[in-house]
Design a protein around this motif. Structure first.
Motif, PDB file in Angstrom:
ATOM      1  N   ALA A   1      12.556  -1.849  -2.231  1.00 14.01           N
ATOM      2  CA  ALA A   1      12.259  -0.630  -2.980  1.00 14.01           C
ATOM      3  C   ALA A   1      11.966   0.529  -2.025  1.00 14.01           C
ATOM      4  O   ALA A   1      12.459   1.644  -2.217  1.00 14.01           O
ATOM      5  CB  ALA A   1      11.084  -0.861  -3.928  1.00 14.01           C
ATOM      6  N   LEU A   2      11.166   0.278  -0.972  1.00 11.82           N
ATOM      7  CA  LEU A   2      10.872   1.320   0.013  1.00 11.82           C
ATOM      8  C   LEU A   2      12.145   1.777   0.723  1.00 11.82           C
ATOM      9  O   LEU A   2      12.343   2.969   0.965  1.00 11.82           O
ATOM     10  CB  LEU A   2       9.851   0.826   1.032  1.00 11.82           C
TER      11      LEU A   2
ATOM     12  N   MET B   1       8.093  11.309   2.917  1.00 10.57           N
ATOM     13  CA  MET B   1       7.648  11.383   1.520  1.00 10.57           C
ATOM     14  C   MET B   1       7.414   9.993   0.960  1.00 10.57           C
ATOM     15  O   MET B   1       6.719   9.818  -0.019  1.00 10.57           O
ATOM     16  CB  MET B   1       8.677  12.117   0.662  1.00 10.57           C
ATOM     17  N   VAL B   2       8.028   8.982   1.568  1.00 11.93           N
ATOM     18  CA  VAL B   2       7.911   7.608   1.080  1.00 11.93           C
ATOM     19  C   VAL B   2       6.768   6.882   1.769  1.00 11.93           C
ATOM     20  O   VAL B   2       5.906   6.311   1.124  1.00 11.93           O
ATOM     21  CB  VAL B   2       9.237   6.834   1.266  1.00 11.93           C
TER      22      VAL B   2
ATOM     23  N   ARG C   1       0.838  -1.200   0.000  1.00 18.49           N
ATOM     24  CA  ARG C   1       0.000   0.000   0.000  1.00 18.49           C
ATOM     25  C   ARG C   1       0.873   1.251   0.000  1.00 18.49           C
ATOM     26  O   ARG C   1       0.635   2.192  -0.764  1.00 18.49           O
ATOM     27  CB  ARG C   1      -0.931  -0.011   1.208  1.00 18.49           C
ATOM     28  N   ASP C   2       1.905   1.274   0.849  1.00 21.23           N
ATOM     29  CA  ASP C   2       2.786   2.437   0.921  1.00 21.23           C
ATOM     30  C   ASP C   2       3.477   2.696  -0.410  1.00 21.23           C
ATOM     31  O   ASP C   2       3.576   3.842  -0.851  1.00 21.23           O
ATOM     32  CB  ASP C   2       3.835   2.255   2.016  1.00 21.23           C
ATOM     33  N   LEU C   3       3.963   1.655  -1.043  1.00 18.28           N
ATOM     34  CA  LEU C   3       4.658   1.819  -2.314  1.00 18.28           C
ATOM     35  C   LEU C   3       3.705   2.319  -3.395  1.00 18.28           C
ATOM     36  O   LEU C   3       4.035   3.234  -4.153  1.00 18.28           O
ATOM     37  CB  LEU C   3       5.325   0.512  -2.744  1.00 18.28           C
TER      38      LEU C   3
ATOM     39  N   PHE D   1       2.928   5.943  -2.732  1.00 15.72           N
ATOM     40  CA  PHE D   1       4.070   6.771  -3.118  1.00 15.72           C
ATOM     41  C   PHE D   1       4.064   6.991  -4.623  1.00 15.72           C
ATOM     42  O   PHE D   1       4.228   8.120  -5.101  1.00 15.72           O
ATOM     43  CB  PHE D   1       5.387   6.110  -2.690  1.00 15.72           C
ATOM     44  N   CYS D   2       3.874   5.926  -5.384  1.00 14.09           N
ATOM     45  CA  CYS D   2       3.901   6.029  -6.847  1.00 14.09           C
ATOM     46  C   CYS D   2       2.778   6.931  -7.355  1.00 14.09           C
ATOM     47  O   CYS D   2       2.986   7.749  -8.250  1.00 14.09           O
ATOM     48  CB  CYS D   2       3.805   4.643  -7.481  1.00 14.09           C
TER      49      CYS D   2
END
Length: 122
Positions: A60-61, A72-73, A6-8, A11-12
């Motif tokens: 990646a995170l 920001m991430v 979800r976080d990634l 972010f995208c």
């Protein structure tokens, strides 16, 4: 969707990045790669495809957090959810493999009181 995924994806969306998860097989292992705008930001290898993806997303995170402020991430509110999801997944793996339950310990503490950081081991 787990916290890391979800976080990634958030972010995208927030930073107008195109995300793609690519999968490969290498014998019994599954390999997952996380690509942002066609650049590989993380990869993971495991027998289970979902575990390989989770490893790749976490990498990646971590890489994103190295080049920009962490807020920001990932949102600070989601860190607890992210950790609980990781602990649950580890417990599932240990149970499936008939391994003992994980034992957690705090190795180091540091930082200001309002932003205390911890190094833990399993």
């Amino acid at each position: 969707m787990c916290g890391a995924n979800r976080d990634l994806f958030q972010f995208c969306h927030k930073h107008d990045k195109r995300i793609e998860i690519r999968y490969f097989k290498d014998g019994k292992s599954s390999i997952a790669g996380v690509y942002l705008d066609d650049e590989c930001f993380g990869s993971g290898r495991a027998e289970n495809k979902d575990i390989a993806k989770l490893i790749a997303v976490k990498e990646a995170l971590r890489k994103l957090a190295e080049v920009m402020p962490i807020d920001m991430v990932i949102d600070e509110d989601s860190v607890e959810i992210y950790l609980e999801d990781a602990k649950r997944k580890l417990f599932e793996i240990c149970s499936k493999q008939k391994w003992p339950k994980p034992i957690y310990s705090v190795e180091e503490e540091g930082g200001p009181v309002n932003r205390k950081g911890f190094v833990c081991s399993v």
